[in-house]
Design a protein around this motif. Structure first.
Motif, PDB file in Angstrom:
ATOM      1  N   ALA A   1      22.049 -31.986 -52.536  1.00  0.00           N
ATOM      2  CA  ALA A   1      22.459 -32.982 -53.371  1.00  0.00           C
ATOM      3  C   ALA A   1      21.939 -32.619 -55.006  1.00  0.00           C
ATOM      4  CB  ALA A   1      21.800 -34.279 -52.908  1.00  0.00           C
ATOM      5  N   ALA A   2      20.471 -32.103 -54.829  1.00  0.00           N
ATOM      6  CA  ALA A   2      19.932 -31.798 -56.340  1.00  0.00           C
ATOM      7  C   ALA A   2      20.872 -30.673 -56.857  1.00  0.00           C
ATOM      8  CB  ALA A   2      18.544 -31.586 -56.024  1.00  0.00           C
ATOM      9  N   ALA A   3      21.252 -29.717 -56.083  1.00  0.00           N
ATOM     10  CA  ALA A   3      22.208 -28.592 -56.771  1.00  0.00           C
ATOM     11  C   ALA A   3      23.502 -29.251 -57.340  1.00  0.00           C
ATOM     12  CB  ALA A   3      22.255 -27.482 -55.865  1.00  0.00           C
ATOM     13  N   GLN A   4      24.145 -30.291 -56.492  1.00  0.00           N
ATOM     14  CA  GLN A   4      25.284 -30.563 -56.959  1.00  0.00           C
ATOM     15  C   GLN A   4      26.406 -29.820 -56.884  1.00  0.00           C
ATOM     16  OE1 GLN A   4      24.762 -33.301 -60.363  1.00  0.00           O
ATOM     17  NE2 GLN A   4      24.319 -35.125 -59.187  1.00  0.00           N
TER      18      GLN A   4
ATOM     19  N   VAL B   1      13.828 -19.049 -56.898  1.00  0.00           N
ATOM     20  CA  VAL B   1      13.393 -19.191 -55.500  1.00  0.00           C
ATOM     21  C   VAL B   1      12.900 -20.710 -55.814  1.00  0.00           C
ATOM     22  CG1 VAL B   1      12.101 -18.638 -53.478  1.00  0.00           C
ATOM     23  CG2 VAL B   1      12.778 -16.784 -55.132  1.00  0.00           C
ATOM     24  N   VAL B   2      13.646 -21.548 -54.990  1.00  0.00           N
ATOM     25  CA  VAL B   2      13.034 -22.790 -54.850  1.00  0.00           C
ATOM     26  C   VAL B   2      13.066 -23.386 -53.536  1.00  0.00           C
ATOM     27  CG1 VAL B   2      14.532 -23.535 -56.863  1.00  0.00           C
ATOM     28  CG2 VAL B   2      15.604 -23.735 -54.670  1.00  0.00           C
ATOM     29  N   ALA B   3      11.968 -24.416 -53.555  1.00  0.00           N
ATOM     30  CA  ALA B   3      11.547 -25.007 -52.122  1.00  0.00           C
ATOM     31  C   ALA B   3      11.963 -26.521 -51.849  1.00  0.00           C
ATOM     32  CB  ALA B   3      10.146 -24.560 -51.806  1.00  0.00           C
TER      33      ALA B   3
ATOM     34  N   ARG C   1      13.301 -30.970 -56.508  1.00  0.00           N
ATOM     35  CA  ARG C   1      12.884 -31.166 -57.968  1.00  0.00           C
ATOM     36  C   ARG C   1      12.923 -29.391 -58.376  1.00  0.00           C
ATOM     37  NH1 ARG C   1       7.420 -34.160 -59.543  1.00  0.00           N
ATOM     38  NH2 ARG C   1       8.997 -35.988 -58.982  1.00  0.00           N
ATOM     39  N   GLU C   2      12.402 -28.669 -57.756  1.00  0.00           N
ATOM     40  CA  GLU C   2      12.592 -27.378 -58.253  1.00  0.00           C
ATOM     41  C   GLU C   2      14.039 -26.937 -58.395  1.00  0.00           C
ATOM     42  OE1 GLU C   2      10.359 -24.879 -55.569  1.00  0.00           O
ATOM     43  OE2 GLU C   2       8.419 -25.596 -55.860  1.00  0.00           O
TER      44      GLU C   2
ATOM     45  N   THR D   1      17.913 -19.076 -54.417  1.00  0.00           N
ATOM     46  CA  THR D   1      17.842 -18.986 -52.941  1.00  0.00           C
ATOM     47  C   THR D   1      16.847 -20.212 -52.470  1.00  0.00           C
ATOM     48  OG1 THR D   1      17.139 -17.928 -50.887  1.00  0.00           O
ATOM     49  CG2 THR D   1      15.915 -17.375 -52.864  1.00  0.00           C
ATOM     50  N   ILE D   2      17.022 -21.082 -51.412  1.00  0.00           N
ATOM     51  CA  ILE D   2      16.036 -21.747 -50.818  1.00  0.00           C
ATOM     52  C   ILE D   2      15.870 -21.261 -49.489  1.00  0.00           C
ATOM     53  CG2 ILE D   2      16.893 -23.843 -52.182  1.00  0.00           C
ATOM     54  CD1 ILE D   2      18.451 -24.641 -49.913  1.00  0.00           C
TER      55      ILE D   2
END
Length: 366
Positions: free
Chosen positions: A277-280, A234-236, A239-240, A209-210
């Motif tokens: 975009a980081a998760a792709q 849990v990411v914000a 990079r996380e 979850t963001i």
């Protein structure tokens, strides 16, 4: 093939002329009633018969046709040619029978049009579907009402843009992100998907979850994760996100929950786009509520398509005023339908989109 045309006041009289000049083996290729509507009303009806002295083989075409007529039409033509030229056919003419068939078809189509209107189908969409139906049934004058209804369902199926359930890649993990405005039920929908793949398909599912902005959002998803014994990250930041996906690399499916965003908040939408975009993600599913109404759906779809949405989830189908608005919603959103939800129960109240089932609902009598 040499063609001959005969006119008489009745079909029987015209056929006597055909038998007299061309013989009993002549082929009747075309029969029609001629004259203006006024002249027919005044009793000036005339029947025109086009015939040939040659036998018409089933594989032979009249010169003006471009393709073979259907087999049942050939059988129909040959049966009446044999009956008429042998004199066994009554004055209740072929023209009258064809008119009766045309009336039955119009009656059947009118009933289908009323059924579509009762479901809430727009007039433009209904007219488009029924025009296709008319074109197909024109070559099948003996079609009954049940056949017309079945063919209409098939036309609707082909017209609905359907993507269906999340497709897991191998080797995994498959990453699927849910995006959309606030209040459409993204977190509950994500929990339903997680429960389905974990409990019914026995897949290794993980959650990310963001949504750290909404009060209680993380706790809500953590509760679902604990009940189903699923890992949760849990990411914000982007990079996380990358680090979290690395830790969950042994999963079959990673479901990413995102915060609701207003379609008008371009700054927050750009932030969300960077994290995605980081998760792709392999699939980015836009979640919209049927209770929002058509204009809101279209507006939100236009904004979120720019984030790379690949499919659509429509929630709260049970709260939609009329299901018939669905085809126009899908056309306006420009995204294929992946799932629909119809309640709050996890995991029961969610279904992968299926064209056959939706078409059946749209043509249903109830």
């Amino acid at each position: 093939m040499q063609l001959y045309t005969y006119r008489a006041r009745s079909l029987a009289e015209a056929l006597r002329l055909v038998r007299q000049e061309l013989g009993p083996d002549a082929s009747v290729l075309h029969t029609r009633e001629v004259g203006s509507a006024l002249s027919r009303w005044l009793g000036g009806r005339a029947i025109e018969v086009t015939a040939s002295a040659e036998l018409e083989a089933p594989s032979r075409l009249p010169p003006e046709e471009d393709s073979l007529p259907p087999a049942d039409l050939l059988d129909f033509r040959h049966k009446f040619r044999a009956d008429l030229l042998s004199g066994s056919y009554s004055e209740s003419s072929l023209v009258e029978q064809l008119a009766q068939q045309s009336t039955r078809q119009r009656t059947s189509n009118a009933a289908l049009a009323q059924r579509l209107a009762a479901t809430g189908i727009s007039q433009a969409t209904s007219a488009r579907w029924l025009a296709r139906l008319d074109a197909e049934l024109a070559c099948d004058p003996e079609a009954h009402a049940d056949r017309a209804s079945q063919r209409l369902r098939q036309i609707i199926e082909a017209d609905l843009p359907i993507r269906g359930a999340i497709r897991l890649i191998s080797p995994g993990p498959t990453v699927a992100a849910l995006i959309g405005p606030t209040g459409v039920g993204k977190t509950t929908t994500l929990a339903k998907l997680a429960a389905h793949f974990r409990l019914r398909e026995h897949r290794r599912v993980a959650l990310v979850t963001i949504d750290t902005f909404r009060i209680g959002a993380v706790e809500q998803l953590r509760t679902y994760a604990e009940i189903m014994e699923l890992p949760l990250e849990v990411v914000a930041t982007p990079r996380e996100m990358t680090a979290a996906l690395d830790r969950l690399a042994d999963s079959d499916l990673i479901l990413v929950d995102t915060p609701g965003r207003s379609p008008h908040d371009s700054v927050r939408l750009l932030e969300l786009r960077a994290t995605l975009a980081a998760a792709q993600p392999h699939e980015t599913l836009l979640v919209l509520s049927c209770a929002s109404g058509g204009d809101s759906l279209c507006e939100a779809a236009g904004a979120f398509r720019r984030l790379g949405a690949t499919g659509l989830i429509l929630t709260k189908l049970d709260e939609a005023a009329q299901l018939g608005q669905l085809p126009d919603w899908l056309a306006a959103c420009g995204l294929p339908l992946s799932y629909t939800t119809h309640g709050q129960n996890v995991p029961d109240d969610i279904r992968p989109a299926a064209a056959a089932r939706l078409a059946e609902l749209l043509v249903s009598d109830s």
